[in-house]
Write a protein that holds these residues in place. Structure first.
Motif, PDB file in Angstrom:
ATOM      1  N   SER A  72      20.965 -58.590  34.119  1.00  0.00           N
ATOM      2  CA  SER A  72      21.279 -59.456  32.976  1.00  0.00           C
ATOM      3  C   SER A  72      19.975 -60.078  32.494  1.00  0.00           C
ATOM      4  CB  SER A  72      22.239 -60.557  33.417  1.00  0.00           C
ATOM      5  OG  SER A  72      21.633 -61.348  34.432  1.00  0.00           O
ATOM      6  N   ALA A  73      19.974 -60.622  31.301  1.00  0.00           N
ATOM      7  CA  ALA A  73      18.770 -61.289  30.795  1.00  0.00           C
ATOM      8  C   ALA A  73      18.340 -62.395  31.765  1.00  0.00           C
ATOM      9  CB  ALA A  73      19.035 -61.845  29.401  1.00  0.00           C
ATOM     10  N   GLU A  74      19.325 -63.108  32.318  1.00  0.00           N
ATOM     11  CA  GLU A  74      19.006 -64.189  33.253  1.00  0.00           C
ATOM     12  C   GLU A  74      18.227 -63.666  34.459  1.00  0.00           C
ATOM     13  OE1 GLU A  74      21.852 -63.677  31.714  1.00  0.00           O
ATOM     14  OE2 GLU A  74      22.952 -65.540  31.360  1.00  0.00           O
ATOM     15  N   ASN A  75      18.743 -62.581  35.061  1.00  0.00           N
ATOM     16  CA  ASN A  75      18.085 -62.064  36.265  1.00  0.00           C
ATOM     17  C   ASN A  75      16.750 -61.396  35.948  1.00  0.00           C
ATOM     18  OD1 ASN A  75      19.863 -62.923  38.260  1.00  0.00           O
ATOM     19  ND2 ASN A  75      21.220 -61.169  37.974  1.00  0.00           N
ATOM     20  N   ILE A  76      16.653 -60.759  34.768  1.00  0.00           N
ATOM     21  CA  ILE A  76      15.370 -60.153  34.391  1.00  0.00           C
ATOM     22  C   ILE A  76      14.316 -61.250  34.231  1.00  0.00           C
ATOM     23  CG2 ILE A  76      14.164 -58.742  32.676  1.00  0.00           C
ATOM     24  CD1 ILE A  76      16.936 -57.527  31.961  1.00  0.00           C
ATOM     25  N   ALA A  77      14.705 -62.353  33.597  1.00  0.00           N
ATOM     26  CA  ALA A  77      13.772 -63.477  33.420  1.00  0.00           C
ATOM     27  C   ALA A  77      13.344 -64.052  34.772  1.00  0.00           C
ATOM     28  CB  ALA A  77      14.415 -64.564  32.554  1.00  0.00           C
ATOM     29  N   LEU A  78      14.300 -64.140  35.683  1.00  0.00           N
ATOM     30  CA  LEU A  78      14.005 -64.652  37.033  1.00  0.00           C
ATOM     31  C   LEU A  78      12.996 -63.753  37.751  1.00  0.00           C
ATOM     32  CD1 LEU A  78      15.443 -66.787  39.120  1.00  0.00           C
ATOM     33  CD2 LEU A  78      16.482 -64.708  40.013  1.00  0.00           C
ATOM     34  N   VAL A  79      13.227 -62.450  37.683  1.00  0.00           N
ATOM     35  CA  VAL A  79      12.320 -61.492  38.331  1.00  0.00           C
ATOM     36  C   VAL A  79      10.926 -61.581  37.699  1.00  0.00           C
ATOM     37  CG1 VAL A  79      11.849 -59.004  38.519  1.00  0.00           C
ATOM     38  CG2 VAL A  79      14.097 -59.899  39.144  1.00  0.00           C
ATOM     39  N   ILE A  80      10.885 -61.643  36.367  1.00  0.00           N
ATOM     40  CA  ILE A  80       9.600 -61.718  35.670  1.00  0.00           C
ATOM     41  C   ILE A  80       8.855 -62.992  36.057  1.00  0.00           C
ATOM     42  CG2 ILE A  80       8.554 -62.066  33.390  1.00  0.00           C
ATOM     43  CD1 ILE A  80      10.664 -60.094  32.286  1.00  0.00           C
ATOM     44  N   TRP A  81       9.562 -64.103  36.085  1.00  0.00           N
ATOM     45  CA  TRP A  81       8.924 -65.385  36.439  1.00  0.00           C
ATOM     46  C   TRP A  81       8.311 -65.302  37.836  1.00  0.00           C
ATOM     47  CZ3 TRP A  81       8.980 -69.182  40.098  1.00  0.00           C
ATOM     48  CH2 TRP A  81       8.411 -70.421  39.759  1.00  0.00           C
ATOM     49  N   ASN A  82       9.075 -64.742  38.777  1.00  0.00           N
ATOM     50  CA  ASN A  82       8.589 -64.658  40.160  1.00  0.00           C
ATOM     51  C   ASN A  82       7.345 -63.784  40.269  1.00  0.00           C
ATOM     52  OD1 ASN A  82      10.331 -66.356  41.687  1.00  0.00           O
ATOM     53  ND2 ASN A  82      11.966 -64.863  41.465  1.00  0.00           N
ATOM     54  N   ILE A  83       7.302 -62.715  39.494  1.00  0.00           N
ATOM     55  CA  ILE A  83       6.117 -61.844  39.526  1.00  0.00           C
ATOM     56  C   ILE A  83       4.920 -62.571  38.921  1.00  0.00           C
ATOM     57  CG2 ILE A  83       5.089 -59.722  38.624  1.00  0.00           C
ATOM     58  CD1 ILE A  83       7.985 -58.530  38.663  1.00  0.00           C
ATOM     59  N   LEU A  84       5.122 -63.146  37.730  1.00  0.00           N
ATOM     60  CA  LEU A  84       3.993 -63.791  37.049  1.00  0.00           C
ATOM     61  C   LEU A  84       3.470 -64.994  37.831  1.00  0.00           C
ATOM     62  CD1 LEU A  84       5.111 -63.638  33.298  1.00  0.00           C
ATOM     63  CD2 LEU A  84       3.425 -62.197  34.483  1.00  0.00           C
ATOM     64  N   ARG A  85       4.398 -65.695  38.485  1.00  0.00           N
ATOM     65  CA  ARG A  85       3.998 -66.895  39.231  1.00  0.00           C
ATOM     66  C   ARG A  85       2.928 -66.568  40.274  1.00  0.00           C
ATOM     67  NH1 ARG A  85       3.601 -72.094  38.178  1.00  0.00           N
ATOM     68  NH2 ARG A  85       1.529 -71.300  38.610  1.00  0.00           N
ATOM     69  N   THR A  86       3.063 -65.399  40.913  1.00  0.00           N
ATOM     70  CA  THR A  86       2.112 -65.046  41.965  1.00  0.00           C
ATOM     71  C   THR A  86       0.717 -64.736  41.395  1.00  0.00           C
ATOM     72  OG1 THR A  86       2.597 -62.678  41.906  1.00  0.00           O
ATOM     73  CG2 THR A  86       3.969 -64.018  43.362  1.00  0.00           C
ATOM     74  N   HIS A  87       0.636 -64.526  40.082  1.00  0.00           N
ATOM     75  CA  HIS A  87      -0.647 -64.174  39.478  1.00  0.00           C
ATOM     76  C   HIS A  87      -1.299 -65.333  38.738  1.00  0.00           C
ATOM     77  CE1 HIS A  87      -0.483 -59.857  40.322  1.00  0.00           C
ATOM     78  NE2 HIS A  87       0.821 -60.010  40.213  1.00  0.00           N
ATOM     79  N   LEU A  88      -0.661 -66.477  38.761  1.00  0.00           N
ATOM     80  CA  LEU A  88      -1.197 -67.630  38.030  1.00  0.00           C
ATOM     81  C   LEU A  88      -1.589 -68.731  38.994  1.00  0.00           C
ATOM     82  CD1 LEU A  88       1.104 -68.310  34.949  1.00  0.00           C
ATOM     83  CD2 LEU A  88      -1.253 -67.476  34.936  1.00  0.00           C
ATOM     84  N   ASP A  89      -2.700 -69.371  38.691  1.00  0.00           N
ATOM     85  CA  ASP A  89      -3.144 -70.498  39.501  1.00  0.00           C
ATOM     86  C   ASP A  89      -2.074 -71.594  39.528  1.00  0.00           C
ATOM     87  OD1 ASP A  89      -6.138 -71.583  40.423  1.00  0.00           O
ATOM     88  OD2 ASP A  89      -4.676 -73.155  39.944  1.00  0.00           O
ATOM     89  N   ASN A  90      -1.978 -72.255  40.667  1.00  0.00           N
ATOM     90  CA  ASN A  90      -0.955 -73.291  40.839  1.00  0.00           C
ATOM     91  C   ASN A  90      -1.105 -74.486  39.907  1.00  0.00           C
ATOM     92  OD1 ASN A  90       0.828 -72.216  42.661  1.00  0.00           O
ATOM     93  ND2 ASN A  90      -0.382 -72.837  44.445  1.00  0.00           N
ATOM     94  N   ARG A  91      -2.274 -74.642  39.312  1.00  0.00           N
ATOM     95  CA  ARG A  91      -2.429 -75.787  38.404  1.00  0.00           C
ATOM     96  C   ARG A  91      -1.638 -75.601  37.101  1.00  0.00           C
ATOM     97  NH1 ARG A  91      -7.377 -73.110  37.702  1.00  0.00           N
ATOM     98  NH2 ARG A  91      -8.017 -72.730  35.549  1.00  0.00           N
ATOM     99  N   TYR A  92      -1.171 -74.391  36.862  1.00  0.00           N
ATOM    100  CA  TYR A  92      -0.384 -74.143  35.648  1.00  0.00           C
ATOM    101  C   TYR A  92       1.102 -74.239  35.916  1.00  0.00           C
ATOM    102  CZ  TYR A  92      -4.676 -72.029  33.837  1.00  0.00           C
ATOM    103  OH  TYR A  92      -5.955 -71.789  33.425  1.00  0.00           O
ATOM    104  N   LYS A  93       1.834 -74.798  34.937  1.00  0.00           N
ATOM    105  CA  LYS A  93       3.293 -74.665  34.933  1.00  0.00           C
ATOM    106  C   LYS A  93       3.627 -73.411  34.138  1.00  0.00           C
ATOM    107  CE  LYS A  93       4.736 -79.488  34.980  1.00  0.00           C
ATOM    108  NZ  LYS A  93       5.222 -80.540  34.072  1.00  0.00           N
TER     109      LYS A  93
END
Ligand code: NI
Length: 134
Positions: free
Chosen positions: A95-116
């Motif tokens: 679903s769009a909800e789960n795709i967004a969740l998966v995308i967020w989790n992937i991108l989060r690992t590639h971004l510095d923690n100082r960013y929201k």
């Protein structure tokens, strides 16, 4: 301060619950449960919030953000059948909800923690979901 990068990808999916009858699936998911799948032109907005860096004047280099999104998300999902080709959705309904969740989790690992980080995924012109980690 928030900045946003927009990217697109095209994917096929099917929404269905294997525990339900075809009738019940059609009742709940409508055409999205068609057995032979269907496609969407997904529009992904990736929003990054942080302070403006005094040396660059940027919150984040949008070229850097673009490269992460293209390499990690678009390469993975573009022109794929999410149900069949993508291990992320073997036991998770795409679903769009789960795709967004998966995308967020992937991108989060590639971004510095100082960013929201927040992602908004448009499945159609009129329907979108947003996920910010909660
Ligand atoms: Ni659909």
């Amino acid at each position: 301060m928030k900045v946003c990068r927009r990217e697109t990808f095209n994917s096929a999916h099917r929404l269905f619950n294997p525990d339900w009858s075809d009738e019940k699936n059609f009742e709940v998911f409508g055409k999205c449960s068609n057995p032979n799948f269907h496609g969407h032109n997904y529009v992904l907005e990736t929003w990054v919030e942080g302070d403006i860096d005094s040396e660059t004047g940027y919150v984040i280099d949008l070229k850097y953000l673009k490269d992460i999104i293209r390499n990690e998300i678009c390469e993975r999902f573009d022109h794929r059948n999410l149900n069949l080709d993508c291990v992320e959705f073997h036991s998770l309904k795409p679903s769009a909800e789960n795709i967004a969740l998966v995308i967020w989790n992937i991108l989060r690992t590639h971004l510095d923690n100082r960013y929201k980080l927040s992602v908004r995924l448009w499945e159609t012109e009129n329907n979108s979901v947003e996920y910010s980690g909660h």
